[in-house]
Scaffold this active site. Structure first.
Site, mmCIF file in Angstrom:
data_model
loop_
_atom_site.group_PDB
_atom_site.id
_atom_site.type_symbol
_atom_site.label_atom_id
_atom_site.label_comp_id
_atom_site.label_asym_id
_atom_site.label_seq_id
_atom_site.Cartn_x
_atom_site.Cartn_y
_atom_site.Cartn_z
ATOM 1 N N HIS A 1 47.760 47.987 36.501
ATOM 2 C CA HIS A 1 48.210 47.059 35.455
ATOM 3 C C HIS A 1 47.633 47.346 34.081
ATOM 4 O O HIS A 1 48.026 46.707 33.112
ATOM 5 C CB HIS A 1 47.885 45.614 35.842
ATOM 6 C CG HIS A 1 46.449 45.263 35.610
ATOM 7 N ND1 HIS A 1 45.468 45.601 36.496
ATOM 8 C CD2 HIS A 1 45.830 44.638 34.580
ATOM 9 C CE1 HIS A 1 44.295 45.184 36.032
ATOM 10 N NE2 HIS A 1 44.491 44.601 34.871
HETATM 11 C C1 UD1 Z 1 44.252 40.325 31.853
HETATM 12 C C2 UD1 Z 1 42.900 40.812 31.361
HETATM 13 C C3 UD1 Z 1 42.433 41.975 32.208
HETATM 14 C C4 UD1 Z 1 42.481 41.676 33.667
HETATM 15 C C5 UD1 Z 1 43.883 41.204 34.046
HETATM 16 C C6 UD1 Z 1 43.958 40.862 35.524
HETATM 17 C C7 UD1 Z 1 42.464 40.580 28.941
HETATM 18 C C8 UD1 Z 1 42.370 41.325 27.681
HETATM 19 N N1 UD1 Z 1 42.988 41.268 29.980
HETATM 20 O O1 UD1 Z 1 45.198 41.334 31.582
HETATM 21 O O2 UD1 Z 1 41.090 42.270 31.843
HETATM 22 O O3 UD1 Z 1 42.143 42.816 34.428
HETATM 23 O O4 UD1 Z 1 44.201 40.062 33.251
HETATM 24 O O5 UD1 Z 1 45.134 40.330 35.917
HETATM 25 O O6 UD1 Z 1 42.097 39.430 28.992
HETATM 26 N N2 UD1 Z 1 51.799 37.197 32.867
HETATM 27 C C9 UD1 Z 1 52.604 36.493 33.722
HETATM 28 N N3 UD1 Z 1 52.042 35.489 34.462
HETATM 29 C C10 UD1 Z 1 50.726 35.153 34.344
HETATM 30 C C11 UD1 Z 1 49.934 35.876 33.438
HETATM 31 C C12 UD1 Z 1 50.475 36.909 32.707
HETATM 32 O O7 UD1 Z 1 53.789 36.746 33.851
HETATM 33 O O8 UD1 Z 1 50.272 34.211 35.027
HETATM 34 C C13 UD1 Z 1 52.363 38.294 32.063
HETATM 35 C C14 UD1 Z 1 52.334 37.948 30.596
HETATM 36 O O9 UD1 Z 1 53.473 37.335 30.183
HETATM 37 C C15 UD1 Z 1 52.106 39.298 29.926
HETATM 38 C C16 UD1 Z 1 51.408 40.124 30.990
HETATM 39 O O10 UD1 Z 1 51.539 39.438 32.222
HETATM 40 O O11 UD1 Z 1 53.324 39.909 29.652
HETATM 41 C C17 UD1 Z 1 49.980 40.356 30.641
HETATM 42 O O12 UD1 Z 1 49.184 39.172 30.677
HETATM 43 P P1 UD1 Z 1 47.823 39.037 29.840
HETATM 44 O O13 UD1 Z 1 47.102 37.833 30.215
HETATM 45 O O14 UD1 Z 1 48.102 39.240 28.426
HETATM 46 O O15 UD1 Z 1 46.947 40.300 30.220
HETATM 47 P P2 UD1 Z 1 46.742 41.036 31.592
HETATM 48 O O16 UD1 Z 1 47.410 42.338 31.541
HETATM 49 O O17 UD1 Z 1 47.058 40.136 32.737
#
Ligand code: UD1
Length: 418
Positions: A246
């Site tokens: 991811h």
């Molecule tokens: C975050 C953390 C990362 C961790 C990861 C584990 C930061 C900078 N990054 O990254 O350290 O390893 O989580 O999962 O804090 N999304 C969903 N549903 C959710 C959450 C997110 O669909 O419940 C989607 C969002 O819309 C976005 C993507 O996932 O497009 C990324 O989510 P985001 O929280 O920005 O960062 P992660 O890549 O999850």
């Protein structure tokens, strides 16, 4: 100190990797209060004769059932007292929104201690707000405790590395999981007195929930019992690999993502590869037209495609990890969990902030080249790894953390009185 006195801790969780790190600390606070209730006189709750109120704040950085809610149930975490509901956004928007909403909570609750864990945006945002808050004209503010301090990948292109460095530099109590963390903090000029080597609360969770995870039915649900997975292992389980990807640096560029998938083809032609995909990764593979590498069905492994499944809960994932022939990942925490479980791990990154998993553990850094991934996977499948569990990864880290916090609360209060 007055045994009826109560001190307040705010514990923050926001994203998936926070939940298993915070759960043992929340449990340790509950145990402390339970011991005090049974034995309120001298000697009750160890040497600390005061109770602790924990206010659990969920920022809502992760908000789905599969990325958040399920973990509360699996890890017996109580319902959050406060939910900030920030959701997704750019790093700036998400961090800023957490800061704005968390400041109101801090001013209302006026805790004695803030506990933040790991390296996600929620960790930094809440630490930064607390470092600048003032409850009175003497500048009184909560102590900031950072759990999993000192880890460094030395790659400032990773948002998590920025979060780690900045959180450590505003923290008052830095709780370190491995020796490299002590060295890193010393080199950065953090005073020794702030730094405490306590082990790993994520491993506290693993040890506490391993037996329960073993009774998960995930192997049946994914048809990985003997005779169904296609490649029999010696025990009753099929031989399979587990994959997670991811990191933005691995999945946000089509060429890099494609390269990694091609590097995994040899593995997926040999064994079933189970891939519980993070929402970020699911979006990217559709956007980049990479569906040909994946299948979403439940039984066949005929054509060597990777089996894409929804993100899994904590217990199911722990069970799958514990029975895998090899785990291929770009996650930080999984490198540590596989070390503790003695499962070979291939990390698809150029660096790791968790070097102990390579030095004494089961982890190999493969980089992101096709050949690097192929070689590391081959090597790990052939290896008879026997991991030494790193120092103090013994299931008692949260208790050590709470002891330090209680000592610091006492110190701070007696200074305030003098
Ligand atoms: C975050 C953390 C990362 C961790 C990861 C584990 C930061 C900078 N990054 O990254 O350290 O390893 O989580 O999962 O804090 N999304 C969903 N549903 C959710 C959450 C997110 O669909 O419940 C989607 C969002 O819309 C976005 C993507 O996932 O497009 C990324 O989510 P985001 O929280 O920005 O960062 P992660 O890549 O999850």
């Amino acid at each position: 100190m007055d045994p009826t006195q109560k001190f307040k801790i705010i514990t923050v969780v926001g994203a998936r990797p926070n939940f298993m790190k915070a759960a043992p600390i929340i449990a340790a606070i509950g145990d402390h209060n339970a011991r005090l209730a049974v034995s309120p006189g001298p000697g009750g709750a160890g040497e600390f004769r005061f109770s602790l109120q924990n206010v659990l704040v969920h920022t809502g950085q992760h908000y789905d059932e599969v990325m958040s809610d399920r973990f509360f149930a699996d890890l017996n975490i109580p319902k959050p007292d406060v939910h900030l509901g920030v959701g997704s956004g750019s790093h700036a928007a998400q961090t800023a929104e957490i800061m704005k909403r968390f400041e109101e909570v801090l001013l209302r609750e006026r805790p004695d201690v803030l506990v933040v864990v790991g390296d996600v945006n929620s960790t930094l945002a809440c630490a930064l707000v607390t470092a600048k808050i003032s409850f009175d004209d003497q500048g009184t503010r909560p102590l900031i405790a950072h759990v999993e301090a000192g880890l460094r990948s030395f790659d400032r292109g990773m948002p998590e590395e920025i979060n780690r460095i900045l959180t450590d530099h505003v923290a008052d109590l830095l709780f370190v999981t491995e020796q490299s963390g002590l060295r890193n903090l010393c080199k950065e000029g953090i005073p020794d007195g702030k730094v405490h080597f306590v082990g790993n609360t994520m491993i506290d969770s693993l040890l506490a929930f391993k037996a329960k995870a073993d009774s998960s039915d995930i192997l049946d649900r994914l048809s990985l019992r003997n005779g169904n997975g296609g490649h029999k292992a010696t025990d009753e389980t099929a031989r399979y690999a587990l994959l997670t990807l991811h990191r933005p640096s691995n999945v946000d560029q089509r060429a890099t993502f494609l390269n990694i998938l091609e590097g995994l083809e040899e593995l997926s032609n040999t064994y079933p590869v189970i891939f519980p995909a993070h929402p970020r990764t699911q979006k990217r593979l559709a956007e980049f037209g990479l569906e040909r590498f994946f299948e979403t069905g439940n039984t066949s492994h005929a054509d060597g495609r990777i089996r894409l499944v929804e993100p899994l809960g904590y217990l199911d994932f722990l069970c799958l990890m514990g029975h895998a022939a090899v785990v291929v990942t770009d996650s930080g925490g999984i490198q540590e969990e596989t070390t503790c479980l003695g499962i070979p791990c291939v990390t698809v990154r150029e660096n790791t902030e968790r070097p102990v998993t390579v030095r004494v553990g089961t982890n190999i850094l493969a980089g992101t080249s096709k050949e690097g991934i192929r070689q590391a996977t081959r090597q790990q499948l052939a290896s008879k790894v026997s991991a030494a569990v790193p120092e103090a990864w013994d299931g008692k880290s949260a208790q050590r953390i709470l002891d330090v916090i209680c000592r610091e609360i006492e110190k701070k209060r007696s200074l305030e009185r003098s």
